[in-house]
Design an enzyme around this catalytic site. Sequence first.
Site, short mmCIF file in Angstrom:
data_model
loop_
_atom_site.label_atom_id
_atom_site.label_comp_id
_atom_site.label_asym_id
_atom_site.label_seq_id
_atom_site.Cartn_x
_atom_site.Cartn_y
_atom_site.Cartn_z
N SER A 124 7.36 -20.96 20.97
CA SER A 124 7.31 -19.77 21.83
C SER A 124 7.88 -20.09 23.20
CB SER A 124 5.85 -19.35 21.97
OG SER A 124 5.70 -18.47 23.05
N THR A 126 6.55 -19.45 25.69
CA THR A 126 5.40 -19.79 26.50
C THR A 126 5.37 -21.29 26.85
OG1 THR A 126 3.03 -19.37 26.66
CG2 THR A 126 3.78 -20.22 24.60
N TYR A 150 -3.59 -20.99 23.71
CA TYR A 150 -2.60 -20.65 22.67
C TYR A 150 -1.25 -21.29 23.01
CZ TYR A 150 1.40 -18.01 21.05
OH TYR A 150 2.64 -17.68 20.56
N LYS A 154 1.21 -24.56 21.25
CA LYS A 154 2.64 -24.53 20.91
C LYS A 154 3.34 -25.74 21.53
CE LYS A 154 2.91 -20.69 18.52
NZ LYS A 154 3.16 -20.74 17.07
N1 UFG Z 1 1.80 -4.84 28.62
C1 UFG Z 1 1.33 -3.67 29.17
N2 UFG Z 1 0.38 -2.97 28.50
C2 UFG Z 1 -0.14 -3.39 27.32
C3 UFG Z 1 0.35 -4.60 26.73
C4 UFG Z 1 1.32 -5.30 27.44
O1 UFG Z 1 1.75 -3.25 30.26
O2 UFG Z 1 -1.03 -2.72 26.76
C5 UFG Z 1 2.83 -5.58 29.35
C6 UFG Z 1 2.35 -6.96 29.76
O3 UFG Z 1 1.63 -6.90 30.95
C7 UFG Z 1 3.68 -7.70 29.85
C8 UFG Z 1 4.57 -7.03 28.80
O4 UFG Z 1 3.94 -5.79 28.51
O5 UFG Z 1 4.23 -7.49 31.10
C9 UFG Z 1 4.67 -7.83 27.52
O6 UFG Z 1 3.36 -8.17 27.10
P1 UFG Z 1 3.05 -8.75 25.65
O7 UFG Z 1 1.59 -9.03 25.58
O8 UFG Z 1 3.63 -7.88 24.59
O9 UFG Z 1 3.88 -10.11 25.60
P2 UFG Z 1 3.86 -11.37 26.60
O10 UFG Z 1 5.21 -11.42 27.22
O11 UFG Z 1 2.69 -11.39 27.45
O12 UFG Z 1 3.64 -12.54 25.55
C10 UFG Z 1 4.57 -12.77 24.55
C11 UFG Z 1 3.87 -13.26 23.29
C12 UFG Z 1 3.32 -14.63 23.49
C13 UFG Z 1 4.35 -15.53 24.06
C14 UFG Z 1 4.98 -14.97 25.30
C15 UFG Z 1 6.11 -15.83 25.75
O13 UFG Z 1 2.81 -12.39 22.94
O14 UFG Z 1 2.93 -15.11 22.23
O15 UFG Z 1 5.50 -13.68 25.00
O16 UFG Z 1 6.66 -15.37 26.92
F1 UFG Z 1 3.79 -16.72 24.34
#
Ligand code: UFG
Length: 333
Positions: A124, A126, A150, A154
């Site tokens: 990831s 991450t 998590y 990774k």
């Molecule tokens: N978001 C919202 N509302 C929600 C859910 C998410 O505004 O209900 C926003 C988050 O704040 C973030 C963006 O949408 O800014 C993306 O969020 P995600 O949870 O979909 O994804 P992340 O980028 O946080 O995380 C993802 C994967 C992880 C990985 C990471 C690597 O879920 O497994 O990318 O950058 F590690």
Amino acid sequence: MKILVTGGTGYIGSHVAVKLIEEGHEVIIVDNLANSKITVLDSIKKITGKSPIFYQENLTNFGTIEKIFKDHQFDLVIHFAGLKSVSESVEKPLMYYQQNLSGTINLLRCMEEFNVKKIIFSSSATVYGDSEVAKRTETMPTGQNIANPYGKTKYMIEEILKDICTSDPKFSAIALRYFNPIGNHSSGLLGEDPNGIPNNLMPYIMKVASGELEELSIYGSDYDTSDGTCRRDFIHVVDLANGHLAAFKALETPGFKAYNLGTGTPTSVLEMVETFEKISGRPLPHKFAPRRPGDLAEIWADPSKVKQELGWQTHLTVEDAMKDTLTFLRNHQ
Ligand code: UFG
């Protein structure tokens, strides 16, 4: 090739299993169904005409995994199985270290015992942790300031794979660092369908669109970005699946290699909402909410290494992903 796919009924694993079968490989899936459904196997059969061999097992049970390796001489392992909720990993770190690390170590011990020398690991973005530079390249350091267990698993698994490659000059390990996978197979038969309230953006949007949840909260509108919301590299899961087949080329030479799988272009959370509204033709109820702890303002991939070395690049867009998501939603209502 005879390929073991751990986590092969999951969101990404199932899309990769389809591609492998379509390319003529023999696929054996091990999955404990912790976060997927057995009906995914029917969907794989509907799409490809073939049923993969399936074992409902947990990688933490060494004896049963060893037995599977006894029964099949694998050419390659593609390893997806693992827990993946950022928030849950903060609440239950031991569960994450136990499942993700012990499971992987058992798998690697079996590979050693049965002389299987090739693995592709589902890593990831991450692993890069926090950084001043939003566009991540594979040469950047990993493991610093990773905000949750998590993500640390990774990173730790990548380190284990590096050590194995050092100890065994015939071992090949490829870590594919995913950015934000979205969308699904164009048939709408496979997709992401988490139980309960989703953490990730796209599954949340889907539940609001289907009426299961009332409105989307956009976490943070005061980031230092183009429109104040976070920006991510959203990659269509079918492009991502193709990246695994492209990685076969890198397995030909031993050693550890890491590749980013992303588009190279960021999209903001607000742009995602607007695009979904445009494609679906309906408003998506949403509101602005405070920032979510641990979120990075911006992160996207530099995909130049994977293009140069493996000839892989994305072809599908966020719009394509949204259209396929709507097909999935229609099939599941
Ligand atoms: N978001 C919202 N509302 C929600 C859910 C998410 O505004 O209900 C926003 C988050 O704040 C973030 C963006 O949408 O800014 C993306 O969020 P995600 O949870 O979909 O994804 P992340 O980028 O946080 O995380 C993802 C994967 C992880 C990985 C990471 C690597 O879920 O497994 O990318 O950058 F590690």
